[in-house]
Scaffold this motif. Sequence first.
Motif, PDB file in Angstrom:
ATOM      1  N   VAL A 137       6.793 -13.685   0.029  1.00 51.75           N
ATOM      2  CA  VAL A 137       6.590 -12.461   0.826  1.00 51.75           C
ATOM      3  C   VAL A 137       7.454 -12.446   2.087  1.00 51.75           C
ATOM      4  N   GLU A 138       7.688 -11.216   2.593  1.00 53.47           N
ATOM      5  CA  GLU A 138       8.491 -11.046   3.811  1.00 53.47           C
ATOM      6  C   GLU A 138       7.672 -10.311   4.863  1.00 53.47           C
ATOM      7  N   ILE A 139       8.028 -10.540   6.104  1.00 57.10           N
ATOM      8  CA  ILE A 139       7.348  -9.866   7.221  1.00 57.10           C
ATOM      9  C   ILE A 139       7.695  -8.373   7.210  1.00 57.10           C
ATOM     10  N   GLY A 140       6.687  -7.541   7.491  1.00 55.24           N
ATOM     11  CA  GLY A 140       6.935  -6.110   7.701  1.00 55.24           C
ATOM     12  C   GLY A 140       7.039  -5.250   6.449  1.00 55.24           C
ATOM     13  N   VAL A 141       6.940  -5.861   5.260  1.00 60.72           N
ATOM     14  CA  VAL A 141       6.995  -5.076   4.014  1.00 60.72           C
ATOM     15  C   VAL A 141       5.577  -4.648   3.649  1.00 60.72           C
ATOM     16  N   ASN A 142       5.444  -3.435   3.141  1.00 56.45           N
ATOM     17  CA  ASN A 142       4.124  -2.944   2.741  1.00 56.45           C
ATOM     18  C   ASN A 142       3.809  -3.431   1.326  1.00 56.45           C
ATOM     19  N   TYR A 143       2.759  -4.269   1.195  1.00 52.73           N
ATOM     20  CA  TYR A 143       2.385  -4.817  -0.115  1.00 52.73           C
ATOM     21  C   TYR A 143       0.990  -4.347  -0.525  1.00 52.73           C
ATOM     22  N   VAL A 144       0.816  -4.146  -1.833  1.00 47.55           N
ATOM     23  CA  VAL A 144      -0.535  -4.004  -2.387  1.00 47.55           C
ATOM     24  C   VAL A 144      -1.030  -5.421  -2.644  1.00 47.55           C
ATOM     25  N   MET A 145      -2.247  -5.722  -2.169  1.00 47.74           N
ATOM     26  CA  MET A 145      -2.782  -7.083  -2.317  1.00 47.74           C
ATOM     27  C   MET A 145      -3.623  -7.174  -3.593  1.00 47.74           C
TER      28      MET A 145
ATOM     29  N   LYS B 291       7.016  -6.305  -9.915  1.00 42.05           N
ATOM     30  CA  LYS B 291       7.075  -7.770  -9.739  1.00 42.05           C
ATOM     31  C   LYS B 291       5.879  -8.244  -8.928  1.00 42.05           C
ATOM     32  N   ARG B 292       5.197  -9.271  -9.458  1.00 42.56           N
ATOM     33  CA  ARG B 292       4.026  -9.854  -8.774  1.00 42.56           C
ATOM     34  C   ARG B 292       4.466 -11.106  -8.021  1.00 42.56           C
TER      35      ARG B 292
ATOM     36  N   PHE C 118       4.749  -0.200  -6.730  1.00 44.62           N
ATOM     37  CA  PHE C 118       3.462  -0.436  -7.387  1.00 44.62           C
ATOM     38  C   PHE C 118       3.259   0.425  -8.635  1.00 44.62           C
ATOM     39  N   PHE C 119       3.725   1.666  -8.588  1.00 45.89           N
ATOM     40  CA  PHE C 119       3.479   2.564  -9.725  1.00 45.89           C
ATOM     41  C   PHE C 119       4.602   2.505 -10.768  1.00 45.89           C
TER      42      PHE C 119
ATOM     43  N   PRO D  49      -3.193  -8.748 -16.935  1.00 47.89           N
ATOM     44  CA  PRO D  49      -2.611  -7.573 -16.273  1.00 47.89           C
ATOM     45  C   PRO D  49      -3.324  -7.263 -14.956  1.00 47.89           C
ATOM     46  N   ILE D  50      -2.684  -6.457 -14.129  1.00 48.22           N
ATOM     47  CA  ILE D  50      -3.343  -5.965 -12.909  1.00 48.22           C
ATOM     48  C   ILE D  50      -4.406  -4.954 -13.330  1.00 48.22           C
ATOM     49  N   ARG D  51      -5.586  -5.096 -12.767  1.00 46.11           N
ATOM     50  CA  ARG D  51      -6.656  -4.142 -13.073  1.00 46.11           C
ATOM     51  C   ARG D  51      -7.350  -3.708 -11.793  1.00 46.11           C
ATOM     52  N   ASP D  52      -7.812  -2.465 -11.779  1.00 47.21           N
ATOM     53  CA  ASP D  52      -8.743  -2.057 -10.717  1.00 47.21           C
ATOM     54  C   ASP D  52     -10.153  -2.117 -11.303  1.00 47.21           C
ATOM     55  N   TYR D  53     -11.130  -1.642 -10.544  1.00 48.28           N
ATOM     56  CA  TYR D  53     -12.517  -1.754 -11.007  1.00 48.28           C
ATOM     57  C   TYR D  53     -12.719  -1.048 -12.348  1.00 48.28           C
ATOM     58  N   GLU D  54     -12.121   0.145 -12.490  1.00 48.21           N
ATOM     59  CA  GLU D  54     -12.301   0.906 -13.744  1.00 48.21           C
ATOM     60  C   GLU D  54     -11.874   0.067 -14.940  1.00 48.21           C
ATOM     61  N   ALA D  55     -10.742  -0.619 -14.783  1.00 49.55           N
ATOM     62  CA  ALA D  55     -10.185  -1.371 -15.917  1.00 49.55           C
ATOM     63  C   ALA D  55     -10.950  -2.671 -16.182  1.00 49.55           C
ATOM     64  N   LEU D  56     -11.636  -3.184 -15.157  1.00 52.47           N
ATOM     65  CA  LEU D  56     -12.408  -4.424 -15.343  1.00 52.47           C
ATOM     66  C   LEU D  56     -13.868  -4.122 -15.695  1.00 52.47           C
ATOM     67  N   LYS D  57     -14.221  -2.849 -15.663  1.00 49.86           N
ATOM     68  CA  LYS D  57     -15.620  -2.415 -15.794  1.00 49.86           C
ATOM     69  C   LYS D  57     -16.264  -2.893 -17.105  1.00 49.86           C
ATOM     70  N   PHE D  58     -15.473  -2.945 -18.173  1.00 46.27           N
ATOM     71  CA  PHE D  58     -15.968  -3.413 -19.469  1.00 46.27           C
ATOM     72  C   PHE D  58     -16.628  -4.788 -19.323  1.00 46.27           C
ATOM     73  N   TYR D  59     -15.979  -5.681 -18.559  1.00 50.60           N
ATOM     74  CA  TYR D  59     -16.530  -7.036 -18.351  1.00 50.60           C
ATOM     75  C   TYR D  59     -17.693  -6.998 -17.349  1.00 50.60           C
ATOM     76  N   VAL D  60     -17.521  -6.237 -16.261  1.00 55.72           N
ATOM     77  CA  VAL D  60     -18.573  -6.187 -15.234  1.00 55.72           C
ATOM     78  C   VAL D  60     -19.874  -5.654 -15.840  1.00 55.72           C
ATOM     79  N   ASP D  61     -19.758  -4.630 -16.689  1.00 52.88           N
ATOM     80  CA  ASP D  61     -20.958  -4.057 -17.324  1.00 52.88           C
ATOM     81  C   ASP D  61     -21.723  -5.112 -18.125  1.00 52.88           C
ATOM     82  N   ARG D  62     -21.002  -6.017 -18.767  1.00 52.70           N
ATOM     83  CA  ARG D  62     -21.657  -7.092 -19.532  1.00 52.70           C
ATOM     84  C   ARG D  62     -22.413  -8.031 -18.590  1.00 52.70           C
ATOM     85  N   VAL D  63     -21.811  -8.309 -17.430  1.00 52.61           N
ATOM     86  CA  VAL D  63     -22.472  -9.183 -16.443  1.00 52.61           C
ATOM     87  C   VAL D  63     -23.738  -8.480 -15.916  1.00 52.61           C
ATOM     88  N   VAL D  64     -23.585  -7.188 -15.590  1.00 52.13           N
ATOM     89  CA  VAL D  64     -24.715  -6.404 -15.071  1.00 52.13           C
ATOM     90  C   VAL D  64     -25.850  -6.346 -16.106  1.00 52.13           C
TER      91      VAL D  64
END
Length: 495
Positions: A321-329, A314-315, A308-309, A67-82
């Motif tokens: 992709v098309e020119i001039g469309v606003n995308y979340v990367m 669709k990913r 996005f919300f 799934p798409i995740r931001d830092y909060e959602a990936l934090k469980f794994y990052v904390d293990r690395v840290v």
Amino acid sequence: MMSIKSALAKPFAKIIYNKVQKWANNPVKTQEMVFQDLIAKATSTAFGRDHDFISINSHADFVKRVPIRDYEALKFYVDRVVAGESDVLWKGKPLYFAKTSGTTSGAKYIPLTKESMPNHVEAARNAILMYIHETGKTKFVDGKMIFLQGSPELKEQNGVKLGRLSGIVAHYVPKYLQKNRLPSWETNCIDDWETKVDVIVDETLHENMTIISGIPSWVQMYFEKLQQKTGKQIGDIFKNFNLFIFGGVNYEPYRAKFENLIGRKVDSIELYPASEGFFAYQDKQHEKGMLLLLNSGIFYEFIKADEFFNENPKRLTIKDVEIGVNYVMIISTNAGLWGYNIGDTIQFTSTKPYRVIVSGRIKHFISAFGEHVIGKEVEQAMQEATAGTDVRVSEFTVAPEITPETGLPYHEWFVEFENEPEDLSALAKKIDESLQKQNTYYFDLIEGKVLQPLKITKVKKGGFQAYMKSQGKLGGQNKIPRLSNDRKIVQGFQD
């Protein structure tokens, strides 16, 4: 006489240019190879096992499992690395954590690995080599260069070094550039930003500066201090300064101010680096946008910002992709970030090759009334309204005024002027017209008398710096958001 360094720069630049053309001309195949390589290398990691990487053969398989995740959602794994665990998001342990001032969870720890670290260093180098190849200019390599950045001092956490990205990269400056580089190591380690800039002014004042680099707002502070000290324009202090390298924010709102401070036009190269990866750099002086780096251990996905919300947006991959469309990367990387939303929105300016501009942040927009106004639009409106005038803007941010004491709601623009307009309301009208032209939702709301045209509120000189200081965010990679959907930031200017 041409130095050896400057003589060698051109043939080296040609080699790099040819290498870049090879992958830039085969974008879909290049991304497919990066994707397969990333999946293969991470199959035996904890994340790879949890998400059944062994059965991923295509992007469609990946979308089903990751799934798409931001830092909060990936934090469980990052904390293990840290905490010191190996083989969690990527094989082994990371070389570094880039610590960034974070989100709701406080500081973010972004891993940098043996595989990902060279991409940060090579991309910055290649941006300059592409410029040399295009322009034939090499004299600047013999002068002094400065990068306004965070402290290179690193701490250690469970055997992994920890610091700011710009400070980590400082350890990778090639030997042949070390003696050209300013400020000194000791100065770079000064924590207080204002003290640091004062010392940098003293250190650089009598040097042959040819390249100056950093986030525009902080370079502006450096230039202003130089000017206060000498009473001269920057171009007179540094006669051979001809290349400005920047990233982090759009330069256009600063360009007129900079040319005024410098006293002449200088070439510039825009970069798009982040702790999570080095995504793009400007590869042509007269083309809009930056070359998206498709061969740097990063697999890209794109989601239309206005979808996005939605429940299941669709990913898309590079081929869709098309020119001039606003995308979340969305990125998946050889530092172990998977389906990761860095929060930026981009637009493609070209697909042959793929070039992008950063249009804003998915969190930084104004849609208090359904207008979907983004960073790129407010910056372009300001630029168009001040073009050809002697109005100069130091900094600005925009917020909605939802419940004014009288009249309809409106957008309030908080502007710190270097050079004020004679007629503030005429400038506001020009900005508003540009915004209406760019954004049909905004146009409809003004036309339908849901909103009244925007208003400008002047911020006293030094107001934005004082605000950043009060938030503990003066200097480094910190920047003021261009706009927000509430009034939290602008309350700092109303006290």
